[in-house]
Design an enzyme around this catalytic site. Sequence first.
Site, PDB file in Angstrom:
ATOM      1  N   HIS A 173      31.299  34.540  42.071  1.00  0.00           N
ATOM      2  CA  HIS A 173      29.849  34.620  42.014  1.00  0.00           C
ATOM      3  C   HIS A 173      29.502  36.048  42.421  1.00  0.00           C
ATOM      4  CE1 HIS A 173      29.968  30.100  42.833  1.00  0.00           C
ATOM      5  NE2 HIS A 173      29.573  30.274  41.585  1.00  0.00           N
ATOM      6  N   ASP A 190      29.673  36.375  46.053  1.00  0.00           N
ATOM      7  CA  ASP A 190      31.023  36.311  46.647  1.00  0.00           C
ATOM      8  C   ASP A 190      31.570  37.729  46.684  1.00  0.00           C
ATOM      9  OD1 ASP A 190      31.263  33.453  46.691  1.00  0.00           O
ATOM     10  OD2 ASP A 190      31.871  33.457  44.572  1.00  0.00           O
TER      11      ASP A 190
HETATM   12  C1  3MF Z   1      28.879  23.773  38.665  1.00  0.00           C
HETATM   13  C2  3MF Z   1      30.091  24.507  38.438  1.00  0.00           C
HETATM   14  C3  3MF Z   1      30.250  25.801  39.147  1.00  0.00           C
HETATM   15  C4  3MF Z   1      30.232  26.958  38.205  1.00  0.00           C
HETATM   16  C5  3MF Z   1      30.399  28.229  38.963  1.00  0.00           C
HETATM   17  C6  3MF Z   1      30.245  29.432  38.059  1.00  0.00           C
HETATM   18  C7  3MF Z   1      31.416  25.288  41.126  1.00  0.00           C
HETATM   19  O1  3MF Z   1      28.960  22.493  38.248  1.00  0.00           O
HETATM   20  O2  3MF Z   1      30.970  24.068  37.731  1.00  0.00           O
HETATM   21  O3  3MF Z   1      31.482  25.778  39.813  1.00  0.00           O
HETATM   22  O4  3MF Z   1      31.291  26.852  37.316  1.00  0.00           O
HETATM   23  O5  3MF Z   1      29.433  28.231  39.964  1.00  0.00           O
HETATM   24  O6  3MF Z   1      28.951  29.639  37.713  1.00  0.00           O
END
Ligand code: 3MF
Length: 344
Positions: A49, A52
């Site tokens: 992200h 992150d």
């Molecule tokens: C949400 C997701 C997320 C996205 C990630 C990338 C936790 O359902 O699947 O993973 O893939 O945030 O944008």
Amino acid sequence: MSTEYRFSFGPWNISEGADPFGPPVRPTIEFSKKLASYKKLGFEGVQFHDDDAVPDVDSKSAAELERAAKELKKVLDGEGLVPEFVAPRLWEDPRGIDGGFTANCPDVRKWAIDRTKRAVDIASYLGTNLMVLWLAREGTYIRESKNAIQAYQYQIDAINQLLEHNPEIHLAIEPKPNEPTDQAYVPTIGHALAVAYRTVDPNRVGGLIETAHARLAGLDASDEMAFALSMDKLWSVHLNDQNGMKYDQDKTFGAVDLRSAYNQVRVLELGGYPQTGRFIGLDVKAMRTQKADVAERHLANSKTIFLRLVEKVRSFPKDVERQCIEARDYEALEMAVIEHLMGK
Ligand code: 3MF
Ligand code: MG
């Protein structure tokens, strides 16, 4: 040409394990400690992200953003890790409560686009040209609160601005039908690619398919992948598993439906995915009640299951497949698949 797969995950895949109705069950793990786990667990790619990669994305000056991202790049190089993509985390900012790109308020839409441009900049400082757009809050809890027709145009406008911001960036839309919203505007890869083809540079807009998201839409993940592969638009995957249509579970790949997992691997093999050099992302989470000391195993286990299924796909007797199809004997084909999976 390589028949080897490359694997990635995101720092969110090592998580606290809290659910909405219970206490946190695991301590927070620092980002640097998570990075150290990648190689240990057999992974090379890191999915980020934007925050992150660089905390407080919105409040940093352009120079601070560049410095922070380039420092991280050095850390990644030092660990021998490759950044796969950056995804703007618009959904945790209070401004994006009713969505970013599709918000009714023009100031919020502008903020969402500006923030995402910053995420594009972070991607380029880290050395990747891939951005993933999970359009988390671009939808509604109540249909009457937005004009859904206009919402599609807003999303296309936003994507166009991102494409124009950086001529190298490629955007992979990650569809999901619900959660956090009641209904999302881009629920399937069909929607995502239709949007892609309406942008100013369709060649730079593709998709990422997540197993659980396809299942939540009542669709078959391998067919969703096949659709994207048939158009050269499968630019990443989030493999995991999902037990029916409920909250997004992000279970270990293959842990619920091994046959479906086999078919996802089969379609990736048929589509020549490893030859593209793209990553197999494992968007899996440890069980919410799992104790901390083994709460990274879901990642290594998912990778092991994936690789075992690659062997299964490659060793399936092709002559049996051909004979069964020619004879239209699908009972025999089904039994051959099941026996192969069960190890007979
Ligand atoms: C949400 C997701 C997320 C996205 C990630 C990338 C936790 O359902 O699947 O993973 O893939 O945030 O944008
Ligand atoms: Mg995902």
